[in-house]
Design a protein around this motif. Structure first.
Motif, PDB file in Angstrom:
ATOM      1  N   LEU A  45       5.586  17.586  12.574  1.00 14.17           N
ATOM      2  CA  LEU A  45       5.859  16.222  12.704  1.00 14.17           C
ATOM      3  C   LEU A  45       5.056  15.123  13.233  1.00 14.17           C
ATOM      4  CD1 LEU A  45       9.589  16.855  13.967  1.00 14.17           C
ATOM      5  CD2 LEU A  45       8.701  16.790  11.474  1.00 14.17           C
ATOM      6  N   GLN A  46       3.570  15.571  13.123  1.00 22.02           N
ATOM      7  CA  GLN A  46       2.693  14.691  13.666  1.00 22.02           C
ATOM      8  C   GLN A  46       2.074  13.786  12.551  1.00 22.02           C
ATOM      9  OE1 GLN A  46       1.671  14.456  16.786  1.00 22.02           O
ATOM     10  NE2 GLN A  46       3.595  15.526  17.092  1.00 22.02           N
ATOM     11  N   HIS A  47       2.054  13.892  11.342  1.00 21.30           N
ATOM     12  CA  HIS A  47       1.426  13.192  10.299  1.00 21.30           C
ATOM     13  C   HIS A  47       2.384  12.973   9.088  1.00 21.30           C
ATOM     14  CE1 HIS A  47      -2.380  13.660  12.421  1.00 21.30           C
ATOM     15  NE2 HIS A  47      -1.892  14.903  12.747  1.00 21.30           N
ATOM     16  N   ALA A  48       2.496  11.860   8.688  1.00 19.98           N
ATOM     17  CA  ALA A  48       3.088  11.529   7.562  1.00 19.98           C
ATOM     18  C   ALA A  48       2.417  10.995   6.495  1.00 19.98           C
ATOM     19  CB  ALA A  48       4.351  10.451   7.894  1.00 19.98           C
ATOM     20  N   THR A  49       2.325  11.425   5.189  1.00 15.35           N
ATOM     21  CA  THR A  49       1.816  10.673   4.068  1.00 15.35           C
ATOM     22  C   THR A  49       2.730  10.055   3.215  1.00 15.35           C
ATOM     23  OG1 THR A  49       0.169  12.464   4.079  1.00 15.35           O
ATOM     24  CG2 THR A  49       0.214  11.129   2.130  1.00 15.35           C
ATOM     25  N   LEU A  50       2.666   8.850   2.940  1.00 12.26           N
ATOM     26  CA  LEU A  50       3.540   7.946   2.043  1.00 12.26           C
ATOM     27  C   LEU A  50       2.736   7.832   0.825  1.00 12.26           C
ATOM     28  CD1 LEU A  50       4.382   6.002   5.074  1.00 12.26           C
ATOM     29  CD2 LEU A  50       6.153   7.063   3.457  1.00 12.26           C
ATOM     30  N   PHE A  51       3.346   8.093  -0.408  1.00 14.41           N
ATOM     31  CA  PHE A  51       2.792   7.855  -1.683  1.00 14.41           C
ATOM     32  C   PHE A  51       3.660   6.362  -2.313  1.00 14.41           C
ATOM     33  CE2 PHE A  51       2.657  12.407  -0.873  1.00 14.41           C
ATOM     34  CZ  PHE A  51       1.293  12.550  -1.358  1.00 14.41           C
ATOM     35  N   TYR A  52       2.629   5.778  -3.020  1.00 11.71           N
ATOM     36  CA  TYR A  52       3.082   4.545  -3.297  1.00 11.71           C
ATOM     37  C   TYR A  52       2.790   4.217  -4.592  1.00 11.71           C
ATOM     38  CZ  TYR A  52      -1.155   2.490  -1.977  1.00 11.71           C
ATOM     39  OH  TYR A  52      -2.584   2.294  -2.089  1.00 11.71           O
ATOM     40  N   THR A  53       3.371   3.427  -5.675  1.00 10.11           N
ATOM     41  CA  THR A  53       2.979   2.940  -6.851  1.00 10.11           C
ATOM     42  C   THR A  53       2.765   1.182  -6.824  1.00 10.11           C
ATOM     43  OG1 THR A  53       5.138   2.832  -7.782  1.00 10.11           O
ATOM     44  CG2 THR A  53       3.516   4.888  -8.227  1.00 10.11           C
ATOM     45  N   THR A  92      -0.048   7.544   6.646  1.00  8.25           N
ATOM     46  CA  THR A  92      -1.370   7.540   5.774  1.00  8.25           C
ATOM     47  C   THR A  92      -0.765   6.899   4.426  1.00  8.25           C
ATOM     48  OG1 THR A  92      -2.102   9.333   6.981  1.00  8.25           O
ATOM     49  CG2 THR A  92      -3.170   8.881   4.710  1.00  8.25           C
ATOM     50  N   PHE A  93      -1.104   6.211   3.766  1.00 14.20           N
ATOM     51  CA  PHE A  93      -0.720   5.549   2.650  1.00 14.20           C
ATOM     52  C   PHE A  93      -1.820   6.063   1.210  1.00 14.20           C
ATOM     53  CE2 PHE A  93       1.115   2.681   5.496  1.00 14.20           C
ATOM     54  CZ  PHE A  93       2.385   2.535   5.143  1.00 14.20           C
ATOM     55  N   THR A  94      -1.107   6.719   0.349  1.00 12.71           N
ATOM     56  CA  THR A  94      -1.807   7.304  -0.687  1.00 12.71           C
ATOM     57  C   THR A  94      -1.198   6.743  -2.169  1.00 12.71           C
ATOM     58  OG1 THR A  94      -2.166   9.284   0.732  1.00 12.71           O
ATOM     59  CG2 THR A  94      -2.626   9.494  -1.933  1.00 12.71           C
ATOM     60  N   LEU A  95      -2.274   6.141  -2.925  1.00 15.38           N
ATOM     61  CA  LEU A  95      -1.546   5.788  -4.496  1.00 15.38           C
ATOM     62  C   LEU A  95      -1.150   6.960  -4.911  1.00 15.38           C
ATOM     63  CD1 LEU A  95      -1.452   3.165  -6.225  1.00 15.38           C
ATOM     64  CD2 LEU A  95      -3.715   3.820  -6.798  1.00 15.38           C
ATOM     65  N   ASP A  96      -0.028   6.972  -5.484  1.00 13.64           N
ATOM     66  CA  ASP A  96       0.669   7.866  -6.369  1.00 13.64           C
ATOM     67  C   ASP A  96       0.014   7.820  -7.787  1.00 13.64           C
ATOM     68  OD1 ASP A  96       2.158   9.847  -7.118  1.00 13.64           O
ATOM     69  OD2 ASP A  96       4.174   8.880  -6.683  1.00 13.64           O
ATOM     70  N   GLU A  97      -0.410   9.212  -8.116  1.00  9.50           N
ATOM     71  CA  GLU A  97      -1.280   9.210  -9.391  1.00  9.50           C
ATOM     72  C   GLU A  97      -0.112   9.593 -10.470  1.00  9.50           C
ATOM     73  OE1 GLU A  97      -4.467   8.408  -9.988  1.00  9.50           O
ATOM     74  OE2 GLU A  97      -4.677   7.828  -7.837  1.00  9.50           O
ATOM     75  N   VAL A  98       1.008   9.994  -9.968  1.00  8.46           N
ATOM     76  CA  VAL A  98       2.072  10.537 -11.114  1.00  8.46           C
ATOM     77  C   VAL A  98       2.215   9.631 -12.341  1.00  8.46           C
ATOM     78  CG1 VAL A  98       4.556  11.268 -11.170  1.00  8.46           C
ATOM     79  CG2 VAL A  98       3.044  12.023  -9.424  1.00  8.46           C
ATOM     80  N   PRO A  99       2.686   8.371 -12.229  1.00  6.93           N
ATOM     81  CA  PRO A  99       2.971   7.444 -13.367  1.00  6.93           C
ATOM     82  C   PRO A  99       1.771   7.412 -14.282  1.00  6.93           C
ATOM     83  CG  PRO A  99       3.655   6.381 -11.391  1.00  6.93           C
ATOM     84  CD  PRO A  99       2.705   7.674 -10.810  1.00  6.93           C
ATOM     85  N   GLU A 100       0.545   7.423 -13.789  1.00 10.41           N
ATOM     86  CA  GLU A 100      -0.429   7.471 -14.706  1.00 10.41           C
ATOM     87  C   GLU A 100      -0.957   8.520 -15.320  1.00 10.41           C
ATOM     88  OE1 GLU A 100      -1.290   6.392 -11.457  1.00 10.41           O
ATOM     89  OE2 GLU A 100      -1.270   4.328 -12.029  1.00 10.41           O
ATOM     90  N   ALA A 102       1.731  10.890 -15.986  1.00 13.43           N
ATOM     91  CA  ALA A 102       2.889  10.742 -17.091  1.00 13.43           C
ATOM     92  C   ALA A 102       2.573  10.183 -18.312  1.00 13.43           C
ATOM     93  CB  ALA A 102       4.073  10.311 -16.204  1.00 13.43           C
ATOM     94  N   THR A 103       1.853   9.004 -18.165  1.00 18.38           N
ATOM     95  CA  THR A 103       1.394   8.109 -19.356  1.00 18.38           C
ATOM     96  C   THR A 103       0.469   8.776 -20.150  1.00 18.38           C
ATOM     97  OG1 THR A 103       1.826   6.391 -17.966  1.00 18.38           O
ATOM     98  CG2 THR A 103       0.651   5.949 -20.114  1.00 18.38           C
ATOM     99  N   GLN A 104      -0.643   9.390 -19.505  1.00 21.47           N
ATOM    100  CA  GLN A 104      -1.536  10.424 -20.408  1.00 21.47           C
ATOM    101  C   GLN A 104      -0.554  11.458 -20.897  1.00 21.47           C
ATOM    102  OE1 GLN A 104      -4.213  11.402 -17.021  1.00 21.47           O
ATOM    103  NE2 GLN A 104      -5.339   9.482 -17.308  1.00 21.47           N
ATOM    104  N   ILE A 105       0.260  12.219 -20.339  1.00 20.87           N
ATOM    105  CA  ILE A 105       0.924  13.283 -21.050  1.00 20.87           C
ATOM    106  C   ILE A 105       1.588  13.051 -22.102  1.00 20.87           C
ATOM    107  CG2 ILE A 105       2.551  14.988 -20.628  1.00 20.87           C
ATOM    108  CD1 ILE A 105       1.480  15.471 -17.751  1.00 20.87           C
ATOM    109  N   GLN A 106       2.338  11.563 -21.968  1.00 20.26           N
ATOM    110  CA  GLN A 106       2.962  11.172 -22.988  1.00 20.26           C
ATOM    111  C   GLN A 106       2.091  10.805 -24.318  1.00 20.26           C
ATOM    112  OE1 GLN A 106       5.291   7.947 -21.602  1.00 20.26           O
ATOM    113  NE2 GLN A 106       7.116   9.025 -21.367  1.00 20.26           N
TER     114      GLN A 106
END
Length: 171
Positions: A45-53, A92-100, A102-106
């Protein structure tokens, strides 16, 4: 070491708190249309990573990353106030790569479907290289059977004559 279930619940709570704080407390003009998609907390519970788009161009994504980095202290203090845990995790904020991704997979699936349609069209018009029906058919030998070829060993000419008259094959 905390329970993984507790870490997951805390991550969900942090996700909601940060999203709410970004909407109500952070007034940075660089902050674009940002969505917190996921949060993960380590088991201690010391570090939290937040993914955002971010909806927008690359410049807006960079501006949002800078705005989130500068608002990290405010967001962490808000998380500490609203969670009530002894130690507030670092954010810690990390840019979420999932939408890009998913678009490539589509796009790849669309290309594969188009290629399948082309192959199906070619296959429909194709002719086989050999015979149209390359499989052997069973040969029907009943038409070739002749009673005269049969060896008469039993000596019963009367039965043979009746069988011949009735066209009944004898086994």
């Amino acid at each position: 070491m905390a329970d993984p279930t507790r870490a997951r619940k805390l991550a969900d709570r942090i996700k909601v708190i940060v999203a709410d704080a970004l909407e109500k407390r952070v007034k940075d003009p660089r902050l674009g249309f940002v969505t917190i998609t996921d949060a993960r907390v380590t088991n201690d519970l010391q570090h939290a990573t937040l993914f955002y788009t971010v909806f927008g161009s690359d410049e807006e994504k960079q501006g949002t990353a800078l705005a989130l980095e500068s608002a990290k202290g405010v967001l962490r203090s808000e998380v500490g106030k609203r969670t009530g845990i002894r130690l507030t995790p670092t954010l810690t904020f990390t840019l979420d790569e999932v939408p890009e991704t998913a678009t490539q997979i589509q796009d790849l699936l669309k290309q594969a479907a188009e290629q399948d349609a082309r192959v199906a069209a070619l296959a429909a018009a194709a002719q086989p290289a050999g015979d149209p029906d390359p499989y052997k058919k069973p040969v029907d030998h009943t038409d070739d059977w002749d009673e005269d070829d049969e060896d008469d060993r039993d000596g019963d000419d009367a039965v043979d004559a009746l069988d011949a008259a009735a066209d009944v094959p004898r086994l």
